[in-house]
Design an enzyme around this catalytic site. Structure first.
Site, short mmCIF file in Angstrom:
data_model
loop_
_atom_site.label_atom_id
_atom_site.label_comp_id
_atom_site.label_asym_id
_atom_site.label_seq_id
_atom_site.Cartn_x
_atom_site.Cartn_y
_atom_site.Cartn_z
N GLU A 1 0.41 -1.03 -0.07
CA GLU A 1 0.24 -0.08 0.01
C GLU A 1 0.85 1.06 0.17
O GLU A 1 2.01 1.02 0.62
CB GLU A 1 -0.58 -0.07 1.27
CG GLU A 1 -2.27 -0.69 1.19
CD GLU A 1 -3.61 0.41 0.47
OE1 GLU A 1 -2.27 1.15 0.05
OE2 GLU A 1 -4.04 -0.14 0.77
N ASP A 2 0.54 2.14 -0.14
CA ASP A 2 1.40 3.75 -0.71
C ASP A 2 0.92 4.89 0.83
O ASP A 2 2.18 4.16 1.45
CB ASP A 2 0.59 4.61 -2.34
CG ASP A 2 -1.14 4.76 -1.22
OD1 ASP A 2 -1.68 3.91 -0.31
OD2 ASP A 2 -1.55 5.59 -2.21
N ASP B 1 -4.21 5.01 5.72
CA ASP B 1 -4.67 5.88 6.36
C ASP B 1 -6.06 5.72 7.71
O ASP B 1 -5.70 5.78 9.17
CB ASP B 1 -5.82 6.86 5.59
CG ASP B 1 -6.48 7.83 6.13
OD1 ASP B 1 -6.18 8.92 7.10
OD2 ASP B 1 -6.87 9.47 5.25
N PHE C 1 -2.57 15.49 4.47
CA PHE C 1 -2.77 14.96 3.90
C PHE C 1 -1.55 15.42 2.98
O PHE C 1 -1.07 16.31 2.52
CB PHE C 1 -3.87 16.17 2.46
CG PHE C 1 -4.41 15.55 1.54
CD1 PHE C 1 -5.17 14.30 1.17
CD2 PHE C 1 -3.63 15.74 0.29
CE1 PHE C 1 -5.05 13.56 0.08
CE2 PHE C 1 -3.73 14.90 -1.06
CZ PHE C 1 -4.29 14.19 -0.95
N VAL C 2 -0.68 14.10 2.09
CA VAL C 2 -0.09 14.38 1.92
C VAL C 2 -0.03 13.58 -0.22
O VAL C 2 -0.58 12.98 -0.04
CB VAL C 2 1.70 13.38 2.01
CG1 VAL C 2 1.85 13.54 3.38
CG2 VAL C 2 0.80 11.91 2.57
N ARG D 1 1.21 12.41 -8.91
CA ARG D 1 1.91 11.05 -8.80
C ARG D 1 3.24 11.06 -9.06
O ARG D 1 3.72 10.26 -8.95
CB ARG D 1 1.05 9.83 -9.48
CG ARG D 1 -0.66 9.76 -8.93
CD ARG D 1 -0.96 8.76 -9.52
NE ARG D 1 -2.26 8.83 -9.14
CZ ARG D 1 -3.06 8.15 -8.39
NH1 ARG D 1 -2.16 8.04 -7.13
NH2 ARG D 1 -3.98 8.39 -8.44
P1 5GP Z 1 -8.07 4.53 4.31
O1 5GP Z 1 -9.15 3.00 3.80
O2 5GP Z 1 -7.12 3.99 5.39
O3 5GP Z 1 -8.92 5.98 5.54
O4 5GP Z 1 -7.32 5.66 3.07
C1 5GP Z 1 -6.52 4.86 2.22
C2 5GP Z 1 -6.81 5.10 0.86
O5 5GP Z 1 -6.41 7.24 0.91
C3 5GP Z 1 -5.28 5.09 0.59
O6 5GP Z 1 -4.72 4.08 -0.14
C4 5GP Z 1 -4.53 6.21 -0.76
O7 5GP Z 1 -5.29 5.91 -1.48
C5 5GP Z 1 -6.19 7.28 0.59
N1 5GP Z 1 -5.48 8.31 1.20
C6 5GP Z 1 -5.25 8.44 2.08
N2 5GP Z 1 -4.86 9.30 2.76
C7 5GP Z 1 -3.93 10.00 1.87
C8 5GP Z 1 -3.05 11.59 1.77
O8 5GP Z 1 -2.77 11.72 2.74
N3 5GP Z 1 -2.08 11.46 0.45
C9 5GP Z 1 -3.42 10.92 -0.55
N4 5GP Z 1 -2.43 10.90 -1.83
N5 5GP Z 1 -3.68 9.64 -0.60
C10 5GP Z 1 -4.70 9.49 0.94
#
Ligand code: 5GP
Length: 180
Positions: free
Chosen positions: A102-103, A106, A156-157, A169
């Protein structure tokens, strides 16, 4: 301070490419030890993980396979709280050692859904490698999070695979929103 603009938002430098690569090198070395004599299947979660997985895999020197899948769950700068469908999960993962790449994690909602779906297919093991983790945003138990690149604040990054409305990206460094 190095600042950039992506659409309507201003960002400042947060993690430089050299710092990111040093950390990824260590993650790869750890995987070489942990998966010695195994042949893990890396499954990258598109789109955000493509650069991370590309660089990570270069540090892995044990036999391994690579696949990608997709899940749409996010819009703008805050989690929509909605996970849709998993697309492209490899068919034959029964008995395999899976590393989900995963990138960023969150709230953990996306990953929870991915892990549940993968585990239903009876792999030998499942671990997660995430470049970034926002510990204070986590809402779900994450015991499979074995490899974390950086723990970051709840901001947010963008960059190094991560986007803001589809843009950014291609930035080689990671930037954070300034709030301006
Ligand atoms: P989660 O389901 O854990 O809340 O969110 C995961 C997804 O939200 C990540 O795979 C990503 O696509 C997006 N995401 C969450 N935080 C960020 C952030 O700070 N920047 C970006 N670009 N995407 C985020």
């Amino acid at each position: 301070m190095h600042k950039i603009q992506v659409e309507d938002k201003e960002f400042e430098i947060f993690l430089e490419n050299e710092t990111i690569n040093k950390r990824i090198r260590l993650m790869g070395i750890q995987m070489n030890v942990d998966y010695e004599k195994k042949c893990p299947l890396f499954i990258g979660v598109l789109n955000g993980s493509f650069l991370f997985l590309a660089d990570l895999i270069k540090e892995v020197d044990i036999p391994c396979e690579v696949a990608f899948m997709r899940v749409a769950s996010y819009e703008g700068t805050s989690s929509s709280g909605q996970v849709k469908e998993l697309i492209g999960l490899p068919e034959n993962i029964e008995g395999r050692d899976i590393i989900v790449v995963e990138d960023i994690v969150d709230t953990g909602l996306t990953l929870t859904y991915i892990l549940k779906t993968i585990k239903e297919k009876n792999p030998a093991s499942v671990k997660v490698a995430s470049l970034l983790l926002k510990p204070s945003a986590l809402k779900y138990e994450m015991e499979d999070l074995a490899y974390i690149g950086f723990e970051i604040p709840n901001e947010f990054v963008v960059g190094y695979g991560l986007d803001y409305n589809g843009l950014g990206r291609n930035l080689i460094d990671i930037y954070r929103a300034t709030g301006a």
